[in-house]
Enzyme design. Structure first.
Site, PDB file in Angstrom:
ATOM      1  N   ILE A  54      71.311 -24.781 104.923  1.00 46.70           N
ATOM      2  CA  ILE A  54      70.597 -24.472 103.682  1.00 46.70           C
ATOM      3  C   ILE A  54      71.053 -25.407 102.561  1.00 46.70           C
ATOM      4  O   ILE A  54      70.242 -25.883 101.761  1.00 46.70           O
ATOM      5  CB  ILE A  54      70.825 -22.999 103.264  1.00 46.70           C
ATOM      6  CG1 ILE A  54      70.238 -22.063 104.315  1.00 46.70           C
ATOM      7  CG2 ILE A  54      70.209 -22.707 101.892  1.00 46.70           C
ATOM      8  CD1 ILE A  54      70.623 -20.607 104.125  1.00 46.70           C
ATOM      9  N   CYS A  55      72.330 -25.673 102.514  1.00 49.02           N
ATOM     10  CA  CYS A  55      72.918 -26.453 101.415  1.00 49.02           C
ATOM     11  C   CYS A  55      72.223 -27.793 101.161  1.00 49.02           C
ATOM     12  O   CYS A  55      71.914 -28.105 100.013  1.00 49.02           O
ATOM     13  CB  CYS A  55      74.409 -26.659 101.646  1.00 49.02           C
ATOM     14  SG  CYS A  55      75.329 -25.113 101.809  1.00 49.02           S
ATOM     15  N   PRO A  56      71.943 -28.607 102.189  1.00 44.62           N
ATOM     16  CA  PRO A  56      71.321 -29.897 101.877  1.00 44.62           C
ATOM     17  C   PRO A  56      69.918 -29.761 101.297  1.00 44.62           C
ATOM     18  O   PRO A  56      69.481 -30.627 100.536  1.00 44.62           O
ATOM     19  CB  PRO A  56      71.309 -30.634 103.210  1.00 44.62           C
ATOM     20  CG  PRO A  56      71.442 -29.590 104.252  1.00 44.62           C
ATOM     21  CD  PRO A  56      72.243 -28.482 103.612  1.00 44.62           C
ATOM     22  N   ILE A  66      70.745 -29.207  97.577  1.00 44.78           N
ATOM     23  CA  ILE A  66      71.363 -30.404  97.001  1.00 44.78           C
ATOM     24  C   ILE A  66      70.318 -31.494  96.819  1.00 44.78           C
ATOM     25  O   ILE A  66      70.237 -32.139  95.766  1.00 44.78           O
ATOM     26  CB  ILE A  66      72.538 -30.876  97.886  1.00 44.78           C
ATOM     27  CG1 ILE A  66      73.642 -29.818  97.898  1.00 44.78           C
ATOM     28  CG2 ILE A  66      73.072 -32.220  97.407  1.00 44.78           C
ATOM     29  CD1 ILE A  66      74.663 -30.003  99.007  1.00 44.78           C
TER      30      ILE A  66
END
Length: 179
Positions: free
Chosen positions: A50-52, A55
């Site tokens: 999920i993070c990328p 970001i």
């Protein structure tokens, strides 16, 4: 957890800022970007799923934040070396226009009160901090749900009007007057 009206904690962190040899890292503190609004957004871990998406979306929208005199600061508890490796490895992160800060000792995450109780990583938290260093908005998501960058921009716009903004208010719409 720190909340609206609290002073953002002091910090001094290493950050990955570039893929250019010799210019990969810099130090960033609470005094960096003086006079600007800041969006501090935390993600749990590098090299995840999920993070990328978050970001990269903050990166795509960086000009929208810059137009609002706002500096984006992306932060996790991974090291600045891991941030750099991830930027090199992930196509969507290579040309990020904002720093990836390394809260390796978890001091900022702990001071803000956003460490996951079992995992020991930062929660998916977002803070809007005004130019005086006061927290003006906080949002924290479960580790399994990504945030909405449009909503961060909408709230930032509302805060910057210094007026009363009704439900679902969007930039350019009328604000509320006090009766």
């Amino acid at each position: 957890m720190l909340t609206i009206g609290d002073q953002c904690p002091e910090f001094q962190l290493k950050a990955a800022v570039s893929l250019e040899a010799g210019k990969e890292f810099t130090d960033i503190s609470h005094e960096s970007y003086e006079g600007k609004w800041k969006v501090l957004f935390f993600w749990p871990m590098d090299f995840t799923f999920i993070c990328p998406t978050e970001i990269a979306e903050f990166g795509r929208r960086e000009e929208d934040f810059a137009d609002r005199d706002t500096q984006i600061l992306g932060i996790s508890t991974d090291t600045h070396f891991v941030h750099l490796a991830w930027r090199k490895d992930h196509e969507d992160l290579r040309d990020l226009p904002y720093p990836m800060l390394a809260d390796t000792k978890r001091e900022l995450s702990e001071a803000l009160g956003i460490l996951h109780k079992e995992e020991g990583v930062a929660l998916r938290a977002t803070f809007i901090v005004d130019p005086e260093g006061i927290i003006r908005w906080v949002s924290v998501n479960d580790l399994s749900v990504g945030r909405n960058v449009d909503e961060v921009l909408r709230v930032l716009d509302g805060l910057q009007t210094d007026e009363l903004c009704p439900c679902n208010w969007q930039k350019g719409e009328a604000t509320l007057g006090v009766a």
